[in-house]
Design a protein around this motif. Sequence first.
Motif, PDB file in Angstrom:
ATOM      1  N   GLY A   1      -2.480   3.950  16.087  1.00 18.98           N
ATOM      2  CA  GLY A   1      -3.352   3.287  15.120  1.00 18.98           C
ATOM      3  C   GLY A   1      -3.666   4.120  13.904  1.00 18.98           C
ATOM      4  N   PHE A   2      -3.227   5.395  13.874  1.00 18.11           N
ATOM      5  CA  PHE A   2      -3.614   6.298  12.790  1.00 18.11           C
ATOM      6  C   PHE A   2      -2.452   6.747  11.904  1.00 18.11           C
ATOM      7  CE2 PHE A   2      -6.989   6.687  15.928  1.00 18.11           C
ATOM      8  CZ  PHE A   2      -8.121   6.567  15.136  1.00 18.11           C
ATOM      9  N   VAL A   3      -1.202   6.476  12.321  1.00 14.95           N
ATOM     10  CA  VAL A   3      -0.079   6.809  11.453  1.00 14.95           C
ATOM     11  C   VAL A   3      -0.061   5.821  10.287  1.00 14.95           C
ATOM     12  CG1 VAL A   3       1.317   7.860  13.263  1.00 14.95           C
ATOM     13  CG2 VAL A   3       1.470   5.395  12.885  1.00 14.95           C
ATOM     14  N   ASN A   4       0.727   6.133   9.263  1.00 11.00           N
ATOM     15  CA  ASN A   4       0.795   5.280   8.080  1.00 11.00           C
ATOM     16  C   ASN A   4       2.239   4.851   7.827  1.00 11.00           C
ATOM     17  OD1 ASN A   4       0.049   3.922   5.760  1.00 11.00           O
ATOM     18  ND2 ASN A   4       0.213   5.747   4.467  1.00 11.00           N
ATOM     19  N   PRO A   5       2.511   3.536   7.939  1.00 12.61           N
ATOM     20  CA  PRO A   5       1.596   2.460   8.316  1.00 12.61           C
ATOM     21  C   PRO A   5       1.260   2.503   9.806  1.00 12.61           C
ATOM     22  CG  PRO A   5       3.815   1.605   8.141  1.00 12.61           C
ATOM     23  CD  PRO A   5       3.880   3.029   7.681  1.00 12.61           C
ATOM     24  N   SER A   6       0.165   1.889  10.176  1.00 15.73           N
ATOM     25  CA  SER A   6      -0.210   1.836  11.592  1.00 15.73           C
ATOM     26  C   SER A   6       0.871   1.099  12.371  1.00 15.73           C
ATOM     27  CB  SER A   6      -1.563   1.154  11.762  1.00 15.73           C
ATOM     28  OG  SER A   6      -1.551  -0.137  11.175  1.00 15.73           O
ATOM     29  N   LEU A   7       1.043   1.479  13.636  1.00 10.93           N
ATOM     30  CA  LEU A   7       2.207   1.054  14.408  1.00 10.93           C
ATOM     31  C   LEU A   7       1.947  -0.186  15.258  1.00 10.93           C
ATOM     32  CD1 LEU A   7       5.129   1.713  15.336  1.00 10.93           C
ATOM     33  CD2 LEU A   7       4.114   3.146  17.133  1.00 10.93           C
ATOM     34  N   THR A   8       2.760  -1.210  15.044  1.00  8.69           N
ATOM     35  CA  THR A   8       2.785  -2.360  15.958  1.00  8.69           C
ATOM     36  C   THR A   8       3.422  -1.906  17.268  1.00  8.69           C
ATOM     37  OG1 THR A   8       2.855  -4.082  14.271  1.00  8.69           O
ATOM     38  CG2 THR A   8       3.878  -4.600  16.388  1.00  8.69           C
ATOM     39  N   THR A   9       2.811  -2.281  18.396  1.00  3.28           N
ATOM     40  CA  THR A   9       3.290  -1.745  19.668  1.00  3.28           C
ATOM     41  C   THR A   9       2.926  -2.659  20.829  1.00  3.28           C
ATOM     42  OG1 THR A   9       3.293   0.271  21.054  1.00  3.28           O
ATOM     43  CG2 THR A   9       1.203  -0.370  20.058  1.00  3.28           C
ATOM     44  N   VAL A  10       3.414  -2.300  21.997  1.00  5.46           N
ATOM     45  CA  VAL A  10       3.077  -2.991  23.240  1.00  5.46           C
ATOM     46  C   VAL A  10       2.008  -2.161  23.947  1.00  5.46           C
ATOM     47  CG1 VAL A  10       3.912  -3.843  25.461  1.00  5.46           C
ATOM     48  CG2 VAL A  10       5.398  -3.940  23.438  1.00  5.46           C
ATOM     49  N   GLN A  11       0.878  -2.771  24.226  1.00 10.57           N
ATOM     50  CA  GLN A  11      -0.231  -2.045  24.853  1.00 10.57           C
ATOM     51  C   GLN A  11      -0.151  -2.155  26.371  1.00 10.57           C
ATOM     52  OE1 GLN A  11      -4.400  -3.579  24.938  1.00 10.57           O
ATOM     53  NE2 GLN A  11      -4.821  -1.804  23.662  1.00 10.57           N
ATOM     54  N   GLN A  12      -0.174  -1.000  27.027  1.00  9.71           N
ATOM     55  CA  GLN A  12      -0.271  -0.950  28.479  1.00  9.71           C
ATOM     56  C   GLN A  12      -1.742  -0.771  28.860  1.00  9.71           C
ATOM     57  OE1 GLN A  12       2.963   1.006  30.636  1.00  9.71           O
ATOM     58  NE2 GLN A  12       3.484   2.097  28.759  1.00  9.71           N
ATOM     59  N   ASP A  13      -2.167  -1.489  29.867  1.00  7.82           N
ATOM     60  CA  ASP A  13      -3.579  -1.480  30.279  1.00  7.82           C
ATOM     61  C   ASP A  13      -3.836  -0.270  31.175  1.00  7.82           C
ATOM     62  OD1 ASP A  13      -6.139  -1.946  31.181  1.00  7.82           O
ATOM     63  OD2 ASP A  13      -5.813  -4.070  31.596  1.00  7.82           O
ATOM     64  N   THR A  14      -4.175   0.866  30.573  1.00  5.51           N
ATOM     65  CA  THR A  14      -4.368   2.099  31.342  1.00  5.51           C
ATOM     66  C   THR A  14      -5.598   2.032  32.241  1.00  5.51           C
ATOM     67  OG1 THR A  14      -5.542   3.087  29.458  1.00  5.51           O
ATOM     68  CG2 THR A  14      -3.184   3.529  29.641  1.00  5.51           C
ATOM     69  N   LYS A  15      -6.625   1.284  31.825  1.00  2.13           N
ATOM     70  CA  LYS A  15      -7.819   1.178  32.658  1.00  2.13           C
ATOM     71  C   LYS A  15      -7.484   0.489  33.981  1.00  2.13           C
ATOM     72  CE  LYS A  15     -12.615  -0.459  32.652  1.00  2.13           C
ATOM     73  NZ  LYS A  15     -13.667  -1.141  31.857  1.00  2.13           N
TER      74      LYS A  15
ATOM     75  N   SER B   1       0.164  -6.521  26.505  1.00  5.08           N
ATOM     76  CA  SER B   1      -0.219  -7.324  25.343  1.00  5.08           C
ATOM     77  C   SER B   1       0.305  -6.641  24.081  1.00  5.08           C
ATOM     78  CB  SER B   1      -1.741  -7.482  25.271  1.00  5.08           C
ATOM     79  OG  SER B   1      -2.370  -6.213  25.262  1.00  5.08           O
ATOM     80  N   LEU B   2       0.443  -7.414  23.022  1.00  6.96           N
ATOM     81  CA  LEU B   2       0.928  -6.867  21.755  1.00  6.96           C
ATOM     82  C   LEU B   2      -0.239  -6.426  20.881  1.00  6.96           C
ATOM     83  CD1 LEU B   2       3.805  -9.308  20.679  1.00  6.96           C
ATOM     84  CD2 LEU B   2       3.926  -7.236  22.088  1.00  6.96           C
ATOM     85  N   MET B   3      -0.053  -5.283  20.216  1.00  5.95           N
ATOM     86  CA  MET B   3      -0.996  -4.810  19.206  1.00  5.95           C
ATOM     87  C   MET B   3      -0.266  -4.876  17.873  1.00  5.95           C
ATOM     88  SD  MET B   3      -3.798  -4.169  20.743  1.00  5.95           S
ATOM     89  CE  MET B   3      -4.670  -3.284  19.462  1.00  5.95           C
ATOM     90  N   LEU B   4      -0.609  -5.872  17.048  1.00 12.66           N
ATOM     91  CA  LEU B   4       0.102  -6.095  15.788  1.00 12.66           C
ATOM     92  C   LEU B   4      -0.582  -5.327  14.669  1.00 12.66           C
ATOM     93  CD1 LEU B   4       0.783  -9.923  16.160  1.00 12.66           C
ATOM     94  CD2 LEU B   4       2.163  -7.981  16.947  1.00 12.66           C
ATOM     95  N   ARG B   5       0.195  -4.447  14.020  1.00 13.80           N
ATOM     96  CA  ARG B   5      -0.358  -3.592  12.973  1.00 13.80           C
ATOM     97  C   ARG B   5       0.568  -3.574  11.756  1.00 13.80           C
ATOM     98  NH1 ARG B   5      -1.399   0.218  17.556  1.00 13.80           N
ATOM     99  NH2 ARG B   5      -3.566  -0.048  18.217  1.00 13.80           N
ATOM    100  N   GLY B   6       0.356  -2.615  10.902  1.00 18.90           N
ATOM    101  CA  GLY B   6       1.019  -2.597   9.603  1.00 18.90           C
ATOM    102  C   GLY B   6       2.522  -2.427   9.611  1.00 18.90           C
ATOM    103  N   SER B   7       3.090  -1.797  10.623  1.00 24.09           N
ATOM    104  CA  SER B   7       4.515  -1.481  10.588  1.00 24.09           C
ATOM    105  C   SER B   7       5.422  -2.698  10.695  1.00 24.09           C
ATOM    106  CB  SER B   7       4.865  -0.492  11.705  1.00 24.09           C
ATOM    107  OG  SER B   7       4.692  -1.073  12.977  1.00 24.09           O
ATOM    108  N   THR B   8       4.848  -3.881  10.994  1.00 27.50           N
ATOM    109  CA  THR B   8       5.649  -5.107  11.018  1.00 27.50           C
ATOM    110  C   THR B   8       5.038  -6.199  10.149  1.00 27.50           C
ATOM    111  OG1 THR B   8       4.505  -5.946  12.988  1.00 27.50           O
ATOM    112  CG2 THR B   8       6.492  -4.638  13.348  1.00 27.50           C
ATOM    113  N   GLN B   9       4.031  -5.881   9.350  1.00 27.20           N
ATOM    114  CA  GLN B   9       3.290  -6.915   8.607  1.00 27.20           C
ATOM    115  C   GLN B   9       3.667  -6.915   7.132  1.00 27.20           C
ATOM    116  OE1 GLN B   9       1.435  -9.123  10.375  1.00 27.20           O
ATOM    117  NE2 GLN B   9       2.308  -7.976  12.077  1.00 27.20           N
ATOM    118  N   ARG B  10       4.933  -7.172   6.816  1.00 20.97           N
ATOM    119  CA  ARG B  10       5.328  -7.247   5.426  1.00 20.97           C
ATOM    120  C   ARG B  10       5.110  -8.672   4.902  1.00 20.97           C
ATOM    121  NH1 ARG B  10      11.707  -6.205   6.542  1.00 20.97           N
ATOM    122  NH2 ARG B  10      12.240  -8.220   7.464  1.00 20.97           N
ATOM    123  N   ALA B  11       5.037  -8.807   3.589  1.00 22.95           N
ATOM    124  CA  ALA B  11       4.803 -10.121   2.981  1.00 22.95           C
ATOM    125  C   ALA B  11       6.021 -11.005   3.190  1.00 22.95           C
ATOM    126  CB  ALA B  11       4.532  -9.959   1.486  1.00 22.95           C
TER     127      ALA B  11
END
Length: 344
Positions: free
Chosen positions: A293-307, A334-344
Amino acid sequence: MRSKQKATSLVIAHLAGVSQPTVSRALRGSPMVNETTRLRILKIARELNYQVDKNASSLRSKSSGTLALLFFEDPAPDDSLINPFFVSMLASITRACAQRGYDLLISFQQPANEDWQAGFEDSNKADGIILLGYGDYLDYRARLEFLIARGMHFVCWGAVRPDQPEVSVSCDNYRGGYAITRHLLERGARRIAFLGDASNHCPEFLERHRGYSEAIKASRLRVNARLQIDAISSEQSGFDATTVLLERKLQFDAICAASDLIAIGAMKALQAHGLRVPADVLVSGFDDIPLAGFVNPSLTTVQQDTKAAGAILVETLLKLIRNEPVESQIIPVSLMLRGSTQRA
């Protein structure tokens, strides 16, 4: 008045209106005690500042009251040699152990160490072992078969496969690979590269690649084998794999990386070659490590439920210790959609 009474299991039993054995079972996290009763007992124990006499308990039950967590050396962006994903897992495992009245013994192991299981269950230092990370699974499997032959109690975080001898807990690698590739396709990508070792040496990456391939086929596109480049879970490996893609002058408009570290390395390589993420190339990862979530652009990824993973790993191991039937489990992603795949 409760705080002035001597904190013993008999006092807790009296205040909770149950028997002393029920208190002992509740403090051990036994499934024989229903959740409402267990929570009432734990609340009273906290109010009395009750501490289990683990030495006495161990003598009675021949149990150490401790679980062992073995980390294996892994490429990492710092000198810790621990995959950042496993750091998140450590927190959930520690919490799950505490909730069930167990201590956690953590040991850092090198994959080359032939005796990494020694000194734990055999010496009664721990009642069972949780294994995180393993390097080459084909080498690792022989060691797991040895543990099973010895009758040791252990559970792994890793791929769930039909022919495996061990009990494992895993995220849904296949559906994660499918869902993230489908997302890239929906964002307009048509030539998607996959970075990760898609072989039996790394079954988790293999399942993610299988999901990637099926998503491409479902879109009536062809899977190009040349767009799959082997990589281990490290930034440098992702950087090197992307450099290979570029040196081959292969046409690609997206990268589906088998881990976040690979994806972050891929973005650095693309930027070093003058390509923009996501304007020129979409990039996705897998894991959702904190850095994503802190790289630039933020990374779209697959979230694993560590809890959920930590709780299931601990509960599965405790069932093995109690000789109760267990099965390997797969946890939804689940998917975490962030900047690395959000182009216009």
